[in-house]
Design a protein around this motif. Sequence first.
Motif, PDB file in Angstrom:
ATOM      1  N   GLU A   1       6.005 -10.535  -1.751  1.00 24.79           N
ATOM      2  CA  GLU A   1       6.065  -9.107  -2.061  1.00 24.79           C
ATOM      3  C   GLU A   1       5.409  -8.812  -3.401  1.00 24.79           C
ATOM      4  O   GLU A   1       4.621  -7.869  -3.543  1.00 24.79           O
ATOM      5  CB  GLU A   1       7.517  -8.641  -2.111  1.00 24.79           C
ATOM      6  N   ARG A   2       5.777  -9.611  -4.399  1.00 26.52           N
ATOM      7  CA  ARG A   2       5.266  -9.403  -5.755  1.00 26.52           C
ATOM      8  C   ARG A   2       3.748  -9.512  -5.789  1.00 26.52           C
ATOM      9  O   ARG A   2       3.063  -8.651  -6.355  1.00 26.52           O
ATOM     10  CB  ARG A   2       5.899 -10.441  -6.689  1.00 26.52           C
ATOM     11  N   ASN A   3       3.208 -10.554  -5.181  1.00 25.93           N
ATOM     12  CA  ASN A   3       1.758 -10.766  -5.207  1.00 25.93           C
ATOM     13  C   ASN A   3       1.010  -9.663  -4.464  1.00 25.93           C
ATOM     14  O   ASN A   3      -0.067  -9.235  -4.897  1.00 25.93           O
ATOM     15  CB  ASN A   3       1.425 -12.132  -4.612  1.00 25.93           C
ATOM     16  N   ALA A   4       1.589  -9.200  -3.346  1.00 26.11           N
ATOM     17  CA  ALA A   4       0.942  -8.122  -2.599  1.00 26.11           C
ATOM     18  C   ALA A   4       0.910  -6.832  -3.416  1.00 26.11           C
ATOM     19  O   ALA A   4      -0.091  -6.097  -3.410  1.00 26.11           O
ATOM     20  CB  ALA A   4       1.673  -7.898  -1.270  1.00 26.11           C
ATOM     21  N   PHE A   5       1.996  -6.553  -4.140  1.00 26.81           N
ATOM     22  CA  PHE A   5       2.058  -5.342  -4.963  1.00 26.81           C
ATOM     23  C   PHE A   5       1.053  -5.410  -6.110  1.00 26.81           C
ATOM     24  O   PHE A   5       0.305  -4.451  -6.356  1.00 26.81           O
ATOM     25  CB  PHE A   5       3.477  -5.161  -5.503  1.00 26.81           C
ATOM     26  N   LEU A   6       0.995  -6.552  -6.800  1.00 23.83           N
ATOM     27  CA  LEU A   6       0.047  -6.701  -7.900  1.00 23.83           C
ATOM     28  C   LEU A   6      -1.389  -6.617  -7.397  1.00 23.83           C
ATOM     29  O   LEU A   6      -2.261  -6.029  -8.054  1.00 23.83           O
ATOM     30  CB  LEU A   6       0.280  -8.036  -8.611  1.00 23.83           C
TER      31      LEU A   6
ATOM     32  N   ARG B   1       0.832  -1.209   0.000  1.00 20.13           N
ATOM     33  CA  ARG B   1       0.000   0.000   0.000  1.00 20.13           C
ATOM     34  C   ARG B   1       0.862   1.252   0.000  1.00 20.13           C
ATOM     35  O   ARG B   1       0.596   2.206  -0.741  1.00 20.13           O
ATOM     36  CB  ARG B   1      -0.951  -0.007   1.202  1.00 20.13           C
ATOM     37  N   ALA B   2       1.890   1.244   0.840  1.00 22.11           N
ATOM     38  CA  ALA B   2       2.777   2.413   0.898  1.00 22.11           C
ATOM     39  C   ALA B   2       3.537   2.593  -0.410  1.00 22.11           C
ATOM     40  O   ALA B   2       3.725   3.724  -0.884  1.00 22.11           O
ATOM     41  CB  ALA B   2       3.754   2.256   2.065  1.00 22.11           C
ATOM     42  N   LEU B   3       3.967   1.480  -1.012  1.00 22.12           N
ATOM     43  CA  LEU B   3       4.732   1.555  -2.254  1.00 22.12           C
ATOM     44  C   LEU B   3       3.883   2.078  -3.407  1.00 22.12           C
ATOM     45  O   LEU B   3       4.311   2.973  -4.153  1.00 22.12           O
ATOM     46  CB  LEU B   3       5.294   0.171  -2.585  1.00 22.12           C
ATOM     47  N   VAL B   4       2.672   1.559  -3.563  1.00 19.03           N
ATOM     48  CA  VAL B   4       1.808   2.023  -4.652  1.00 19.03           C
ATOM     49  C   VAL B   4       1.480   3.501  -4.481  1.00 19.03           C
ATOM     50  O   VAL B   4       1.491   4.276  -5.452  1.00 19.03           O
ATOM     51  CB  VAL B   4       0.534   1.170  -4.724  1.00 19.03           C
ATOM     52  N   SER B   5       1.208   3.919  -3.245  1.00 18.76           N
ATOM     53  CA  SER B   5       0.902   5.330  -3.005  1.00 18.76           C
ATOM     54  C   SER B   5       2.082   6.218  -3.389  1.00 18.76           C
ATOM     55  O   SER B   5       1.905   7.295  -3.985  1.00 18.76           O
ATOM     56  CB  SER B   5       0.534   5.543  -1.541  1.00 18.76           C
ATOM     57  N   THR B   6       3.296   5.770  -3.056  1.00 17.38           N
ATOM     58  CA  THR B   6       4.479   6.566  -3.361  1.00 17.38           C
ATOM     59  C   THR B   6       4.727   6.645  -4.861  1.00 17.38           C
ATOM     60  O   THR B   6       4.965   7.724  -5.419  1.00 17.38           O
ATOM     61  CB  THR B   6       5.717   5.970  -2.656  1.00 17.38           C
ATOM     62  N   VAL B   7       4.666   5.506  -5.548  1.00 18.92           N
ATOM     63  CA  VAL B   7       4.906   5.492  -6.995  1.00 18.92           C
ATOM     64  C   VAL B   7       3.839   6.299  -7.718  1.00 18.92           C
ATOM     65  O   VAL B   7       4.134   7.074  -8.637  1.00 18.92           O
ATOM     66  CB  VAL B   7       4.943   4.033  -7.510  1.00 18.92           C
ATOM     67  N   GLN B   8       2.590   6.144  -7.292  1.00 18.05           N
ATOM     68  CA  GLN B   8       1.508   6.891  -7.918  1.00 18.05           C
ATOM     69  C   GLN B   8       1.669   8.392  -7.666  1.00 18.05           C
ATOM     70  O   GLN B   8       1.478   9.209  -8.574  1.00 18.05           O
ATOM     71  CB  GLN B   8       0.165   6.408  -7.377  1.00 18.05           C
ATOM     72  N   GLY B   9       2.045   8.741  -6.451  1.00 17.74           N
ATOM     73  CA  GLY B   9       2.229  10.152  -6.123  1.00 17.74           C
ATOM     74  C   GLY B   9       3.354  10.803  -6.892  1.00 17.74           C
ATOM     75  O   GLY B   9       3.316  12.014  -7.157  1.00 17.74           O
TER      76      GLY B   9
END
Length: 371
Positions: free
Chosen positions: A182-187, A154-162
């Motif tokens: 990690e990969r599955n959680a990100f996808l 969640r933190a990673l997607v928010s950062t990349v999107q931001g």
Amino acid sequence: MRVFLLAFLLVACTTAPQVTQPTPVPTREPNTLAVSVLLDLSGSRAPSGQPQRNAMQLWLDQQRPPQTVSLKVKFVDVAGSAARVLLELRRAVVEDHADAVVIGVAVTLDDAFSHAVQVAGVPVLLTLPAPEPAATVGGRWTFVLAPTPDAVARALVSTVQGQGQLAPMLLASDDTPSALSERNAFLAELARRQLMQPSAVILTQGDGPGRWRAASAVAKSVILAAPTAPYGDLIRAIPATSDAPRVYLSYLTETADITNLRDQTAIVTWPGSRYLGPTPALPPSTTRTTFVQAFTDRHGPPSTIAGTAYDALGVLQTAATLAPSELDASRLRLRLETLTFGGVVTTYRFTFTRHAGFSPDDIAFLRWNAR
């Protein structure tokens, strides 16, 4: 001859039977908690457990008598073997009579691991990311001190999107259990937000490195969902220029992994604790400041993983100190389930239904500051 034989039989019949005494169970040292720590101190699996061992040794060296409850810590090398983790977990309880076990390697909370924890019947603390264990078999004994893969995602997607770096994006991983988690959680987080799926590469496949080089040349962001150490050459191959992609490393990143990247430290970031970043979050903590300074003097700047290992011993001592005369496993587990502990990495909060204690608000993306 008959007299001699009769005498022999009488003696044989009256010989006292041999009495076998049961092996006594070792008496618990008063006000002492026995803790076994399972780490990868050899073998090729990343990250190495040595920084965690260094942090725990620092914690032990900083203790000054008298202590209400002292910790007796034994370090065990599982040498990169998943099977040996289960073996040493059993040995810690059966042979070493551990009151608690800290596991500083990535584990999969599958049936085999959950059953082993349930049979062990002592609190097991995990210092690396794992899913919320409370609802699993054996989860009542398992406590995760690191953020869950879902929280990191969640933190990673928010950062990349931001940062406007969602496309084109490269997602690279290997086939280790921790990387796949990690990969599955990100996808899954991308899908939950209905965002574009990235180009995906499995680095352990034959064409993986070649596809990494081709995709990273045009990507805005590169997500490495795998331990950093094995892939330093691929990261160093990305030119550290103004138009280079931002490389997001795994939570399983140690300080040595960053320093080995040389010039490419300028293009990488990785998730960790906001309290251990270049500008630590307030309020200041005497314990945190002391840890960072002492660890840096001995070994260089500490990673979040090292800080979590340091906190693991503090969590156990705090829970034990609440009732030093009641150190049996069930009561210790009960106190952990109701514990709030201010550590150097985060404020850990556990409940009966939440055994992942890291506060998601304390996840930050760190960058290397050579100073």
